[in-house]
Write an enzyme that holds these catalytic residues in place. Sequence first.
Site: not given
Length: 389
Positions: A136-137, A141, A166, A168, A341, A343, A368, A370
């Site tokens: 990714t640049e 993306g 981005w 990891t 919701d 909780l 990876e 969308t």
Amino acid sequence: MPSFRGVDYLNIDLMLSEEELLVRQTARQFVDEEVAPVIKDCFNEGRFPSQLIRKMGELGFLGANLTGYGCAELSNVEYGLVMQEIERGDSGLRSFASVQGALVMYPIHTFGTDAQKEKWLPRLQSGDAVGCFGLTEPGFGSNPGGMTTTAKQDGAGWVLNGEKTWITNGTAADVAVVWARTDEGIRGFLVEKGMAGYTTSDIHGKLSMRASVTSSLMFSDCRIPGENVLPGAKGLKAALMCLSQARYGIGWGVVGAAMDCYEAARQYTIERKQFDNKPIASHQLVQAKLAWMVSEITKAQLLAMQCGRLKDMGKLEAAHISMLKGNNTAMALDVARTARDLLGANGITDDYPMMRHMANLESVKTYEGTDHIHTLVIGERVTGIPAYK
């Protein structure tokens, strides 16, 4: 803390062998004993639990479905169960394992030379070395084919220029699998920490994936030797093959996050008493949400299981993985929101896992591929007409 009991409404465990159940239990125990006690602080402090890397290596979780070089040689269903349990702990830790195995070890194993495999795979499997995947640049993306990072041959070596973002594990990585445009098309390269012209920096201010290292990689006349070219990694198809491996693990992993949110909500609604001192689980609207969550989780488990069996048969296609990743990630995010919701205000505190999983899953839904891209992949599969432009 008590061990996680799992979520199995439809007796799906009957579809698993004793070996598969043992692999899952090993991963489940690791998460209960090693991840759960530290992950809240790691997320709050924006810190990756690096002390767990070698433990994951010892347990065979890194490159688990690869063969040789110390890898555990698990089936793809067993590998999926490991990803499920690790993401029950946290998406950031599962992302580490996915990148290490599917995006670094897999391309070296599939496209690399014997020397590259011998140098890197045993160290990556044990956790003695960390890897990252540079595709990714900043400007590209969902359209990796538009990459502007270049590699020019210069004598026996290559010179890289460009930027990836981005990423990891970026600043923690000893080796980066980097994709760049050459005169002969897109190629894959191994860029090692410390090479001249190669720098990394962390991305700060994240409200998601906070227990994960996320970085940018910069290449400024970065010279790499010819032996660092992945000879079989030619064309964008090779990079997308790596992404398919990772997306498969994501499709399993997010089920674990959903399971964690559902079980926390189920327990809470049984214990929380309101209105004539009755547990809120006794009310119809609460039961409707619990019933919806466990139904969606069950469907996602069946989808993951079938994809795993197909993968072990060599019949899983990229379009199948798009359904797995797209459907299960959306499901997990909706389950996290519904569980929060149930909780009420307590759901936004870090005493419960919902908001952490919810924030993480916003990233998992995007990276990876969308949900929009995976929808179009499925659309092309069922119509035969691509609609990407």
